[in-house]
Scaffold this motif. Structure first.
Motif, mmCIF file in Angstrom:
data_model
loop_
_atom_site.group_PDB
_atom_site.id
_atom_site.type_symbol
_atom_site.label_atom_id
_atom_site.label_comp_id
_atom_site.label_asym_id
_atom_site.label_seq_id
_atom_site.Cartn_x
_atom_site.Cartn_y
_atom_site.Cartn_z
ATOM 1 N N GLN A 1 3.580 -5.336 -6.530
ATOM 2 C CA GLN A 1 3.225 -4.199 -7.286
ATOM 3 C C GLN A 1 2.340 -3.159 -6.362
ATOM 4 O O GLN A 1 1.183 -3.968 -6.041
ATOM 5 C CB GLN A 1 2.650 -4.050 -8.476
ATOM 6 N N LEU A 2 2.668 -2.022 -5.862
ATOM 7 C CA LEU A 2 1.531 -1.165 -5.075
ATOM 8 C C LEU A 2 1.159 -0.031 -5.989
ATOM 9 O O LEU A 2 2.090 0.428 -6.695
ATOM 10 C CB LEU A 2 2.327 -0.623 -3.865
ATOM 11 N N GLN A 3 -0.005 0.559 -5.718
ATOM 12 C CA GLN A 3 -0.315 1.507 -6.246
ATOM 13 C C GLN A 3 -0.970 2.707 -5.179
ATOM 14 O O GLN A 3 -1.502 2.227 -4.230
ATOM 15 C CB GLN A 3 -1.643 1.328 -7.173
ATOM 16 N N CYS A 4 -0.577 3.766 -5.356
ATOM 17 C CA CYS A 4 -1.024 4.812 -4.562
ATOM 18 C C CYS A 4 -1.331 6.261 -5.335
ATOM 19 O O CYS A 4 -0.419 6.679 -6.164
ATOM 20 C CB CYS A 4 0.046 5.303 -3.536
ATOM 21 N N GLY A 5 -2.496 6.527 -5.659
ATOM 22 C CA GLY A 5 -2.833 7.634 -6.570
ATOM 23 C C GLY A 5 -2.513 6.989 -7.666
ATOM 24 O O GLY A 5 -3.122 6.056 -8.029
ATOM 25 N N ASP A 6 -1.999 7.945 -8.585
ATOM 26 C CA ASP A 6 -1.511 7.487 -10.087
ATOM 27 C C ASP A 6 0.068 6.884 -10.308
ATOM 28 O O ASP A 6 0.221 6.599 -11.543
ATOM 29 C CB ASP A 6 -1.690 8.634 -10.901
ATOM 30 N N GLU B 1 7.497 4.141 -22.060
ATOM 31 C CA GLU B 1 7.163 5.377 -21.571
ATOM 32 C C GLU B 1 6.671 5.773 -20.415
ATOM 33 O O GLU B 1 6.866 6.913 -19.901
ATOM 34 C CB GLU B 1 6.396 5.992 -22.840
ATOM 35 N N SER B 2 5.799 4.832 -19.549
ATOM 36 C CA SER B 2 5.273 5.074 -18.609
ATOM 37 C C SER B 2 6.212 5.012 -17.139
ATOM 38 O O SER B 2 5.646 5.572 -16.049
ATOM 39 C CB SER B 2 4.041 4.072 -18.246
ATOM 40 N N PHE B 3 7.400 4.875 -17.351
ATOM 41 C CA PHE B 3 8.235 4.626 -16.347
ATOM 42 C C PHE B 3 8.854 5.840 -15.935
ATOM 43 O O PHE B 3 9.166 6.431 -16.859
ATOM 44 C CB PHE B 3 9.112 3.311 -16.556
ATOM 45 N N PHE C 1 13.670 -2.456 -8.220
ATOM 46 C CA PHE C 1 12.679 -1.535 -7.833
ATOM 47 C C PHE C 1 12.392 -0.353 -9.181
ATOM 48 O O PHE C 1 13.275 0.221 -9.622
ATOM 49 C CB PHE C 1 13.443 -0.487 -6.825
ATOM 50 N N SER C 2 11.166 -0.469 -9.312
ATOM 51 C CA SER C 2 10.511 0.465 -10.562
ATOM 52 C C SER C 2 9.315 1.297 -9.881
ATOM 53 O O SER C 2 8.614 1.204 -9.271
ATOM 54 C CB SER C 2 9.840 -0.428 -11.574
ATOM 55 N N VAL C 3 9.380 2.742 -10.638
ATOM 56 C CA VAL C 3 8.374 3.438 -10.292
ATOM 57 C C VAL C 3 7.809 3.889 -11.458
ATOM 58 O O VAL C 3 8.496 4.387 -12.627
ATOM 59 C CB VAL C 3 8.976 4.595 -9.451
ATOM 60 N N GLY C 4 6.390 4.082 -11.532
ATOM 61 C CA GLY C 4 5.832 4.401 -12.959
ATOM 62 C C GLY C 4 4.348 4.815 -12.833
ATOM 63 O O GLY C 4 3.690 4.763 -11.824
ATOM 64 N N TYR D 1 2.563 3.817 -9.604
ATOM 65 C CA TYR D 1 2.870 2.308 -9.242
ATOM 66 C C TYR D 1 4.420 2.091 -8.774
ATOM 67 O O TYR D 1 5.257 2.580 -9.514
ATOM 68 C CB TYR D 1 2.399 1.423 -10.239
ATOM 69 N N VAL D 2 4.516 1.152 -7.760
ATOM 70 C CA VAL D 2 5.832 0.723 -7.260
ATOM 71 C C VAL D 2 5.973 -0.750 -7.500
ATOM 72 O O VAL D 2 4.988 -1.357 -7.054
ATOM 73 C CB VAL D 2 6.386 1.358 -6.001
ATOM 74 N N THR D 3 6.986 -1.104 -8.087
ATOM 75 C CA THR D 3 7.083 -2.750 -8.430
ATOM 76 C C THR D 3 8.326 -3.066 -7.650
ATOM 77 O O THR D 3 9.658 -2.473 -7.934
ATOM 78 C CB THR D 3 7.204 -2.919 -9.780
#
Length: 125
Positions: free
Chosen positions: A38-43, A115-117, A87-90, A45-47
């Motif tokens: 899982q990566l974070q950039c700003g607010d 709800e966050s996705f 692949f998920s973005v949230g 997240y990509v899993t």
């Protein structure tokens, strides 16, 4: 999230899709979701789940550059039904939680996590 698959995809490199450096917030193996990063950039997240492997140097807290290879498409974890990339973005760092109380490998999200996705298709060119 979405599952990305086509004939011959196994072993294909998986990249940091952010247009900037990203922080690794999770990089490990779980029995249900396999090798997962899982990566974070700003607010955001990509899993990436069900990887064949996670590249050396990809670990929690590490910053990786745009386009860095994080692993390869695989078929790891008991929930995987074949070679693919989940692949998920949230806007949350919510990951699948293994259901340890039932002893099964069923993975669940709670309603707040769901709800966050976001729709990942809007992030794929």
């Amino acid at each position: 999230g979405i599952d990305i698959s086509w004939s011959g995809i196994g072993g294909a490199p998986v990249y940091n899709v952010f247009r900037d450096a990203a922080e690794v917030t999770f990089a490990d193996y779980r029995s249900s979701i396999g090798h997962t990063v899982q990566l974070q950039c700003g607010d955001l997240y990509v899993t990436y789940m069900h990887l064949e492997y996670i590249n050396e140097g990809i670990s929690e807290g590490v910053s990786i550059p745009e386009g860095a290879i994080i692993g390869a498409v695989g078929n790891s974890g008991s929930m995987s039904t074949g070679t693919h990339l989940h692949f998920s973005v949230g806007h949350s760092d919510a990951l699948y939680v293994e259901n340890s109380t039932s002893g099964s490998n069923v993975a669940t999200y709670d309603s707040v996590q769901m709800e966050s996705f976001l729709d990942p298709l809007s992030y794929i060119n």
